[in-house]
Design a protein around this motif. Structure first.
Motif, PDB file in Angstrom:
ATOM      1  N   SER A   1      -9.050  -9.133 -12.200  1.00 15.54           N
ATOM      2  CA  SER A   1     -10.334  -9.735 -12.554  1.00 15.54           C
ATOM      3  C   SER A   1     -11.081 -10.074 -11.269  1.00 15.54           C
ATOM      4  N   GLY A   2     -12.368 -10.288 -11.363  1.00 11.33           N
ATOM      5  CA  GLY A   2     -13.151 -10.707 -10.201  1.00 11.33           C
ATOM      6  C   GLY A   2     -13.300  -9.613  -9.167  1.00 11.33           C
ATOM      7  N   GLU A   3     -13.208  -9.980  -7.893  1.00 11.52           N
ATOM      8  CA  GLU A   3     -13.435  -9.050  -6.782  1.00 11.52           C
ATOM      9  C   GLU A   3     -12.484  -7.867  -6.875  1.00 11.52           C
ATOM     10  N   PHE A   4     -13.039  -6.662  -6.745  1.00  8.86           N
ATOM     11  CA  PHE A   4     -12.266  -5.427  -6.924  1.00  8.86           C
ATOM     12  C   PHE A   4     -12.361  -4.615  -5.641  1.00  8.86           C
ATOM     13  N   THR A   5     -11.379  -4.764  -4.762  1.00 13.05           N
ATOM     14  CA  THR A   5     -11.409  -4.075  -3.472  1.00 13.05           C
ATOM     15  C   THR A   5     -10.120  -3.294  -3.275  1.00 13.05           C
ATOM     16  N   ILE A   6     -10.169  -2.310  -2.382  1.00 12.50           N
ATOM     17  CA  ILE A   6      -8.982  -1.513  -2.102  1.00 12.50           C
ATOM     18  C   ILE A   6      -7.925  -2.357  -1.400  1.00 12.50           C
TER      19      ILE A   6
ATOM     20  N   LYS B   1      -7.149  -5.407  -2.156  1.00  7.67           N
ATOM     21  CA  LYS B   1      -6.416  -6.048  -3.249  1.00  7.67           C
ATOM     22  C   LYS B   1      -5.490  -5.033  -3.927  1.00  7.67           C
ATOM     23  N   ALA B   2      -5.996  -3.837  -4.153  1.00 11.00           N
ATOM     24  CA  ALA B   2      -5.191  -2.801  -4.801  1.00 11.00           C
ATOM     25  C   ALA B   2      -3.982  -2.437  -3.948  1.00 11.00           C
ATOM     26  N   ASP B   3      -4.196  -2.279  -2.644  1.00 15.45           N
ATOM     27  CA  ASP B   3      -3.081  -1.968  -1.748  1.00 15.45           C
ATOM     28  C   ASP B   3      -2.117  -3.139  -1.619  1.00 15.45           C
ATOM     29  N   GLY B   4      -2.619  -4.342  -1.911  1.00 18.20           N
ATOM     30  CA  GLY B   4      -1.796  -5.538  -1.794  1.00 18.20           C
ATOM     31  C   GLY B   4      -0.586  -5.538  -2.707  1.00 18.20           C
ATOM     32  N   TRP B   5      -0.693  -4.868  -3.865  1.00 18.76           N
ATOM     33  CA  TRP B   5       0.491  -4.740  -4.737  1.00 18.76           C
ATOM     34  C   TRP B   5       1.130  -3.358  -4.648  1.00 18.76           C
ATOM     35  N   ARG B   6       0.331  -2.323  -4.357  1.00 17.88           N
ATOM     36  CA  ARG B   6       0.887  -0.970  -4.315  1.00 17.88           C
ATOM     37  C   ARG B   6       1.922  -0.801  -3.206  1.00 17.88           C
ATOM     38  N   LYS B   7       1.766  -1.514  -2.112  1.00 15.87           N
ATOM     39  CA  LYS B   7       2.738  -1.359  -1.022  1.00 15.87           C
ATOM     40  C   LYS B   7       4.130  -1.823  -1.453  1.00 15.87           C
ATOM     41  N   TYR B   8       4.191  -2.689  -2.456  1.00 19.96           N
ATOM     42  CA  TYR B   8       5.483  -3.118  -2.993  1.00 19.96           C
ATOM     43  C   TYR B   8       5.943  -2.195  -4.126  1.00 19.96           C
ATOM     44  N   ALA B   9       5.000  -1.500  -4.752  1.00 16.49           N
ATOM     45  CA  ALA B   9       5.341  -0.597  -5.858  1.00 16.49           C
ATOM     46  C   ALA B   9       5.933   0.718  -5.359  1.00 16.49           C
ATOM     47  N   ILE B  10       5.429   1.217  -4.248  1.00 16.35           N
ATOM     48  CA  ILE B  10       5.850   2.525  -3.733  1.00 16.35           C
ATOM     49  C   ILE B  10       7.357   2.603  -3.484  1.00 16.35           C
ATOM     50  N   PRO B  11       7.992   1.575  -2.883  1.00 20.61           N
ATOM     51  CA  PRO B  11       9.448   1.659  -2.688  1.00 20.61           C
ATOM     52  C   PRO B  11      10.241   1.757  -3.988  1.00 20.61           C
ATOM     53  N   TYR B  12       9.644   1.376  -5.104  1.00 28.71           N
ATOM     54  CA  TYR B  12      10.313   1.500  -6.406  1.00 28.71           C
ATOM     55  C   TYR B  12      10.009   2.838  -7.078  1.00 28.71           C
ATOM     56  N   GLY B  13       9.349   3.740  -6.353  1.00 23.49           N
ATOM     57  CA  GLY B  13       9.089   5.081  -6.873  1.00 23.49           C
ATOM     58  C   GLY B  13       7.875   5.199  -7.762  1.00 23.49           C
ATOM     59  N   SER B  14       6.912   4.301  -7.608  1.00 22.45           N
ATOM     60  CA  SER B  14       5.739   4.328  -8.483  1.00 22.45           C
ATOM     61  C   SER B  14       4.813   5.496  -8.188  1.00 22.45           C
ATOM     62  N   LEU B  15       4.837   5.995  -6.949  1.00 17.58           N
ATOM     63  CA  LEU B  15       3.913   7.057  -6.555  1.00 17.58           C
ATOM     64  C   LEU B  15       4.623   8.406  -6.523  1.00 17.58           C
ATOM     65  N   ILE B  16       5.754   8.487  -5.837  1.00 23.65           N
ATOM     66  CA  ILE B  16       6.588   9.688  -5.853  1.00 23.65           C
ATOM     67  C   ILE B  16       7.937   9.264  -6.418  1.00 23.65           C
ATOM     68  N   TYR B  17       8.259   9.731  -7.603  1.00 20.46           N
ATOM     69  CA  TYR B  17       9.450   9.240  -8.300  1.00 20.46           C
ATOM     70  C   TYR B  17      10.719   9.453  -7.467  1.00 20.46           C
ATOM     71  N   ASN B  18      11.523   8.413  -7.393  1.00 18.83           N
ATOM     72  CA  ASN B  18      12.826   8.436  -6.742  1.00 18.83           C
ATOM     73  C   ASN B  18      12.728   8.583  -5.230  1.00 18.83           C
TER      74      ASN B  18
ATOM     75  N   PHE C   1     -12.637   6.313   4.315  1.00 16.56           N
ATOM     76  CA  PHE C   1     -14.055   6.127   3.991  1.00 16.56           C
ATOM     77  C   PHE C   1     -14.289   6.159   2.485  1.00 16.56           C
ATOM     78  N   SER C   2     -13.697   7.147   1.818  1.00 22.30           N
ATOM     79  CA  SER C   2     -13.938   7.329   0.378  1.00 22.30           C
ATOM     80  C   SER C   2     -13.393   6.177  -0.441  1.00 22.30           C
ATOM     81  N   VAL C   3     -12.151   5.801  -0.175  1.00 23.48           N
ATOM     82  CA  VAL C   3     -11.527   4.786  -1.016  1.00 23.48           C
ATOM     83  C   VAL C   3     -12.140   3.413  -0.763  1.00 23.48           C
ATOM     84  N   THR C   4     -12.519   3.124   0.474  1.00 22.80           N
ATOM     85  CA  THR C   4     -13.143   1.834   0.791  1.00 22.80           C
ATOM     86  C   THR C   4     -14.527   1.728   0.150  1.00 22.80           C
ATOM     87  N   THR C   5     -15.276   2.830   0.204  1.00 22.34           N
ATOM     88  CA  THR C   5     -16.638   2.842  -0.335  1.00 22.34           C
ATOM     89  C   THR C   5     -16.639   2.821  -1.859  1.00 22.34           C
ATOM     90  N   LEU C   6     -15.766   3.612  -2.459  1.00 21.55           N
ATOM     91  CA  LEU C   6     -15.846   3.870  -3.893  1.00 21.55           C
ATOM     92  C   LEU C   6     -15.094   2.861  -4.757  1.00 21.55           C
TER      93      LEU C   6
END
Length: 315
Positions: free
Chosen positions: A209-214, A216-233, A264-269
């Motif tokens: 909710s509220g401010e929607f920035t990359i 913030k998004a990276d703030g949780w994804r960096k913890y998700a990736i080691p659990y295989g959220s982006l490339i499984y296993n 550039f793209s992800v920060t802007t968009l």
């Protein structure tokens, strides 16, 4: 002395060039009616690079809309695309502000144009151009991750252009997707006793909710990736960053542009995607195919699966 000094003063050779030459030779299209070309087009006023490959130009066209924003697929295609090229003429393009297209346009001029509607209309312009260039009536459109937002937007607006729409890692509602991904990651961290990750995810509130920035998004994804959220296993992205080094379509200079264009793209968009949602779309007028990874929590598959189960479509 000057002759011996010259190599030391010159730029070091690209160590991956010989391997890229081998990959290029293996992947060369040699069939009589084949197509293998890369060219520049202008879509919505922005110069963009297009790559087309296929064993028979009479085959239907499949256009791949890459993810990110800014995560081009052209330098990865050598790994997976070759079998597709026996049955499709496969089109990859680097979107505005991304990859090889990034250095072709002034970022300051481009930034205000970077909206979902503009990317959708770029794709529609490209479809019209390719239909004319290769004498086709319709195409198959495949959108991946962020590109699935673009692709599904095209399918909603111009179903007449498409034989079918294929969504891979399909996004449906950005805020709901972020909420699901954060909850999954927090549960994984909690089960693993990773108090740091749990605290960091909790500290992002009230996001999504509220401010929607990359950030913030990276703030949780960096913890998700080691659990295989982006490339499984796989607990890291080493394979992802290594693969383009052997791409025949991407030089060392192009790979640097990929990095700059992605940032550039992800920060802007990203802030402009907060309220993008297809939940109000109840009916589609073309065949739909979704390829969803049950372990995908970068673009959480349950959100797309729920929508897919409710929407009406011919097939």
């Amino acid at each position: 002395l000057a002759a011996f000094a010259t190599p030391a003063l010159s730029q070091p050779a690209d160590p991956y060039a010989p391997a890229r030459a081998i990959v290029a030779d293996i992947g060369k299209i040699v069939t009589p009616n084949g197509v293998q070309e890369t060219f520049e087009v202008t879509l919505g006023g922005a110069r963009q690079i297009v790559n087309v490959r296929g064993s028979d130009r009479d085959n239907p066209i499949l256009i791949f809309v890459h993810g990110g924003p800014g995560a081009v697929e052209m330098p990865f295609a050598w790994v997976f695309q070759r079998p597709w090229e026996d049955v499709f003429t496969v089109v990859q393009y680097d979107q505005r502000g991304a990859g090889r297209s990034y250095p072709l346009n002034d970022p300051a001029t481009l930034a205000p144009t970077m909206t979902v509607d503009r990317y959708r209309d770029d794709a529609i312009e490209l479809i019209e151009l390719l239909k004319k260039r290769y004498a086709k009536r319709k195409v198959v459109l495949m959108g991946h991750s962020w590109g699935s937002i673009v692709g599904l937007s095209v399918a909603v607006k111009r179903p007449d252009l498409l034989y079918a729409y294929v969504g891979v890692g399909q996004g449906i509602d950005f805020r709901e997707g972020e909420k699901a991904g954060m909850a999954w990651t927090r549960a994984k961290a909690l089960a693993a006793g990773n108090a740091e990750a749990v605290a960091a995810i909790d500290a992002l509130a009230p996001y999504p909710s509220g401010e929607f920035t990359i950030a913030k998004a990276d703030g949780w994804r960096k913890y998700a990736i080691p659990y295989g959220s982006l490339i499984y296993n796989k607990p890291d992205l080493n394979l992802y960053f290594q693969t383009p080094r052997l791409s025949p379509e991407y030089s060392e200079t192009d790979r640097k542009a990929w990095g700059k264009g992605s940032e550039f793209s992800v920060t802007t968009l990203w802030p402009r995607l907060a309220d993008v949602s297809f939940t109000k779309v109840k009916k589609m007028y073309l065949p739909l195919v979704f390829l969803l990874g049950r372990h995908d929590y970068t673009v959480p598959s349950p959100v797309a699966a729920q929508w897919f189960g409710q929407v009406e479509a011919p097939s």
